[in-house]
Motif scaffolding. Structure first.
Motif, short mmCIF file in Angstrom:
data_model
loop_
_atom_site.label_atom_id
_atom_site.label_comp_id
_atom_site.label_asym_id
_atom_site.label_seq_id
_atom_site.Cartn_x
_atom_site.Cartn_y
_atom_site.Cartn_z
N LEU A 80 0.81 -1.22 0.00
CA LEU A 80 0.00 0.00 0.00
C LEU A 80 0.84 1.27 0.00
O LEU A 80 0.30 2.37 -0.16
CB LEU A 80 -0.94 0.01 1.21
N ARG B 194 -6.99 3.55 -0.58
CA ARG B 194 -5.72 2.93 -0.95
C ARG B 194 -5.85 1.42 -0.99
O ARG B 194 -5.34 0.76 -1.90
CB ARG B 194 -4.63 3.37 0.04
N ILE B 195 -6.52 0.85 0.00
CA ILE B 195 -6.70 -0.60 0.04
C ILE B 195 -7.54 -1.06 -1.14
O ILE B 195 -7.19 -2.03 -1.83
CB ILE B 195 -7.34 -1.05 1.37
#
Length: 146
Positions: free
Chosen positions: A45, A135-136
């Protein structure tokens, strides 16, 4: 490669991790998972969770762990610890893991860990920040909010 997983971390079983049966002592698998989730955030990430925690923006703590042992790792085995986020709730994230001996395809261990988003400054749970969720989901390639 484990099906449906985009991230893995490779590690080697060390002498200090085996028990009298010459297999990895069960508690060390939790350490392997902890190492993998740290690398998932740092490498996968590209997030500096330590800095985010120091700023009070985001950190996470374990709420529940489920482990299913299917085999045993041994001294000097190279292991790939696969991890992925399977669900993001309001303040929790569900992560799935598989530990697979290198050159094999059958998991030695399957795990699910529920982490809670935590603010280290207030020492309270908090909603998963939007930037973390985004982001994930971008990394995993799908929406995970359920």
């Amino acid at each position: 490669m484990a099906e449906g997983f985009r991230f893995s971390h490779r590690l080697k079983v060390r002498y200090s991790e085996i028990d009298g049966q010459k297999i990895v002592f069960n508690a060390h698998y939790l350490t392997y998972l902890d190492v993998a989730i740290t690398e998932y955030f740092q490498e996968g990430l590209e997030m500096d969770v330590m800095s985010l925690a120091e700023q009070g923006e985001f950190d996470f703590v374990v709420a529940k762990t489920t482990l299913e042992y299917k085999g045993s790792a041994r001294l000097n085995d190279w292991l790939n610890v696969w991890c992925r986020t399977s669900k993001i709730g309001n303040s929790s994230m569900t992560m799935e893991f598989q530990i697979i001996r290198e050159e094999e395809s059958t998991p030695l261990l399957e795990a699910e860990i529920i982490y809670v988003s935590y603010n280290p400054l207030t020492q309270m749970k908090q909603p998963v920040p939007g930037f973390v969720r985004e982001r994930i989901e971008k990394f995993e390639g799908k929406e995970l909010t359920k």
